[in-house]
Design an enzyme around this catalytic site. Structure first.
Site, mmCIF file in Angstrom:
data_model
loop_
_atom_site.group_PDB
_atom_site.id
_atom_site.type_symbol
_atom_site.label_atom_id
_atom_site.label_comp_id
_atom_site.label_asym_id
_atom_site.label_seq_id
_atom_site.Cartn_x
_atom_site.Cartn_y
_atom_site.Cartn_z
ATOM 1 N N ALA A 1 0.608 3.364 7.248
ATOM 2 C CA ALA A 1 0.782 4.788 7.449
ATOM 3 C C ALA A 1 -0.560 5.467 7.678
ATOM 4 O O ALA A 1 -0.633 6.648 7.961
ATOM 5 C CB ALA A 1 1.479 5.405 6.248
ATOM 6 N N ASN B 1 0.827 -1.202 0.000
ATOM 7 C CA ASN B 1 0.000 0.000 0.000
ATOM 8 C C ASN B 1 0.864 1.256 0.000
ATOM 9 O O ASN B 1 1.004 1.922 -1.022
ATOM 10 C CB ASN B 1 -0.936 -0.035 1.209
ATOM 11 C CG ASN B 1 -2.020 1.030 1.120
ATOM 12 O OD1 ASN B 1 -1.911 1.972 0.347
ATOM 13 N ND2 ASN B 1 -3.049 0.888 1.918
ATOM 14 N N ASP B 2 1.492 1.528 1.135
ATOM 15 C CA ASP B 2 2.224 2.784 1.246
ATOM 16 C C ASP B 2 3.403 2.870 0.275
ATOM 17 O O ASP B 2 3.741 3.945 -0.188
ATOM 18 C CB ASP B 2 2.725 2.949 2.684
ATOM 19 C CG ASP B 2 1.568 2.966 3.663
ATOM 20 O OD1 ASP B 2 0.510 3.491 3.293
ATOM 21 O OD2 ASP B 2 1.719 2.447 4.777
ATOM 22 N N VAL B 3 3.995 1.728 -0.066
ATOM 23 C CA VAL B 3 5.182 1.767 -0.930
ATOM 24 C C VAL B 3 4.829 2.007 -2.392
ATOM 25 O O VAL B 3 5.708 2.157 -3.225
ATOM 26 C CB VAL B 3 6.025 0.474 -0.812
ATOM 27 C CG1 VAL B 3 6.565 0.328 0.594
ATOM 28 C CG2 VAL B 3 5.244 -0.739 -1.230
ATOM 29 N N VAL B 4 3.521 2.045 -2.709
ATOM 30 C CA VAL B 4 3.108 2.364 -4.075
ATOM 31 C C VAL B 4 2.179 3.573 -4.074
ATOM 32 O O VAL B 4 1.405 3.765 -4.989
ATOM 33 C CB VAL B 4 2.415 1.166 -4.761
ATOM 34 C CG1 VAL B 4 3.407 0.043 -5.001
ATOM 35 C CG2 VAL B 4 1.242 0.661 -3.942
#
Lengths: 476, 103
Positions: free
Chosen positions: A443, A402-405
């Site tokens: 996050a 999620n957060d890394v994309v």
């Protein structure tokens, strides 16, 4: 320190030198893929040597090590539990396990200090007007750092194991700072006290404060930052062990502890760099919360994709990139991932994996998991490589990441993850996001990727969705 | 002030080792591919289990019940750290090697 020469003492010291060299070589070898496993064994051999020689040859005031049956019993119990726990643990639960073992080391260091304090104080009571000496400093630091490391590791374990939620409150930040101040002040207070034999209440209070601080220190830090925290606590325990080395003039403990302390700190900083944040920001700036509300998602809709559409899309692509995240680990879907990879490859689709450095719960976590599923090394692309190939990629499958994309890292300066390097999956021709629900990532911020025109969502547990998807592809 | 200076003189060897080890630790780690971060952290985690030596020393010279019990617990915990740490690291690295030979 005057030492009377005996062959035993010399043998012990030689064994410590050898052990230190083995630790250093082991750590060095651990940083290259080909030699890593050997490196681990070398370090283990060094440890065994140091332990055996300590039991056989250590002397204090002409006394040999006593209570040997009890020591051996304790060693046997620890070995049995440690071995079984380490063998049984699932690959996905690795980070928790490391955190747990780290906490044990911290607790061990703290206990040593608790036992040494009364001895030290009694020894100098009546001779000294305060406890301002190296020995006391090492004892107090060992207890404090070890205690913080133990309590912190347990909280980190709980968070990773999803037994403890995040408590996000700006108040906690101040409580935290206050505790740190009280902790340090109390240490100074003890050192300026007149030593009195058998007066040991302070050491218990200090230990208690250290435990509380360990809890409040880790509590507000979000689950996404746990790898950084574990790495930091790891280096703390190293320093606590080094305090023991200082106390006993024990070179093996000193080098081993400091080595871990410094390399752990560097590793922590490397991890923070991968997220483009400073260590301070990780520690005090708990992720999520206030500014996250800036994105309005209410008026946007997401598009779903059916399994059969996804299967067709994948089968007739040329280049597919899989971007895994923690969801993959939780769902234990890494083997299915590989199965789909093999299946697609047999249909002449080129399958690669895009690995974000902090995907999962630990740096390298995804690599470990995919390696477990026999995915070949060369299929794993690092973030920059993946981004370079993105425009030529037909389909990106985001599995449980999620957060890394999240494009907000690049587009929205007010986002808590602003500036963090991300995998720019939205540049690919199609994006399929596999997700359990529209829930936010660790996050706790919205992800505009899900509303992107090229994105289609495939809701459901990653493992179940993968199974169905594989079946669909097979049926084509 | 003199106390501080005296402290440095008395412990100069330890301070020397500490400073050199700090640089060594930094130097050894600085070129690690991110693939190995987890095993490396785990391996380093096992190495600080060296604290067990301290636990053995305390327990080896304990005479009363309380230090004995605490020492026993400390040795058990330290062993957990050492054995668990090395075994977990080995398990992780085993997977890397298996694949290498397959190629």
């Amino acid at each position: 320190m005057e030492e009377i020469f005996t062959p035993q003492i010399s043998t012990l010291e030689i064994s410590y030198i050898l052990a230190s060299v083995l630790f250093i070589l082991g750590l060095k070898k651990l940083s290259h893929p080909d030699t890593a496993r050997n490196g681990n064994l070398w370090a283990a051999a060094g440890m065994l040597l140091a332990i055996l020689c300590t039991i056989l040859f250590h002397k204090k005031e002409d006394q040999n090590i006593g209570n040997i049956p009890w020591i051996l019993a304790a060693l046997a119990i620890g070995t049995a539990i440690g071995w079984i726990a380490a063998r049984k643990v699932k690959m996905t639960a690795m980070p928790q396990m490391v955190s747990m073992f780290n906490g044990m080391g911290g607790a061990c260091a703290a206990l040593i200090s608790m036992m040494e304090f009364p001895r030290m104080q009694t020894a100098i009571a009546g001779h000294a007007s305060n406890m301002l000496n190296g020995e006391a400093l090492a004892i107090l630091l060992g207890l404090t750092i070890g205690g913080v490391s133990f309590a912190g590791s347990m909280i980190a374990f709980g968070k990773l194991d999803e037994r403890i939620g995040d408590i996000k409150s700006p108040v906690l930040r101040y409580i935290n700072l206050m505790f740190l101040f009280v902790l340090l002040a109390f240490m100074v207070f003890i050192m300026f006290k007149v030593p009195v034999a058998n007066e040991n209440w302070m050491i218990y209070v200090l230990g208690g404060l250290a435990l509380i601080y360990g809890v409040t220190f880790v509590m507000p830090i979000g689950g996404a930052d746990m790898p950084v925290v574990i790495s930091l606590l790891n280096s703390f325990t190293g320093v606590a062990a080094a305090c023991g080395g200082f106390l006993y003039h024990n070179q093996a403990m000193l080098t081993g502890g400091i080595l871990v302390g410094s390399s752990g700190t560097i590793l922590t900083i490397l991890m923070c760099k991968a997220m483009n944040r400073s260590l301070l920001n990780v520690i005090i700036g708990a992720f999520g919360g206030s500014s996250a509300a800036s994105i309005q998602s209410g008026d946007k809709t997401v598009k779903e994709i059916t399994l059969s559409d996804a299967a067709v899309l994948l089968s007739y692509s040329q280049k597919v990139l899989i971007v895994p995240g923690y969801g993959l680990a939780v769902a234990q879907a890494q083997h299915l991932c590989h199965e789909m990879d093999v299946l697609l490859t047999s249909k002449n689709v080129e399958v690669k994996y895009g690995i974000h450095p902090v995907a999962g719960r630990m740096p390298g976590h995804m690599n470990v998991l995919l390696a477990e599923a026999d995915v070949p090394y060369e299929k794993l692309l690092e973030m920059e490589e993946a981004n370079n190939e993105m425009q030529n990629t037909d389909v990106v499958i985001v599995i449980g990441a999620n957060d890394v994309v999240n494009p907000a890292a690049e587009d929205d300066p007010s986002s808590p993850i602003a500036g963090m390097p991300v995998i720019r999956v939205w540049e690919a021709k199609n994006v399929i996001v596999m997700k359990r629900s529209m829930a936010k990532g660790y996050a706790a911020i919205d992800n505009m990727l899900f509303f992107h025109p090229r994105t289609r969502m495939l809701f459901g547990d990653a493992k179940a969705s993968m199974q169905k998807l594989i079946a669909e592809i097979k049926n084509l | 002030m003199n106390e501080v200076l005296k402290f440095f003189l008395e412990n100069r060897e330890a301070i020397f080792i500490i400073i050199l080890s700090v640089f060594l630790g930094i130097e050894v780690i600085s070129h690690v591919p991110s693939v190995l971060h987890t095993p490396l952290m785990s391996g380093a985690n096992a190495i600080h289990g060296v604290v067990i030596i301290g636990a053995i020393i305390v327990m080896g010279h304990a005479h009363d019940i309380l230090p004995m019990v605490l020492g026993f617990v400390a040795v058990v915990l330290g062993t957990l750290n050492v054995v668990g740490g090395f075994v977990v690291t080995d398990r992780m690295l085993e997977m890397f090697r298996k694949k290498k030979t397959k190629k």
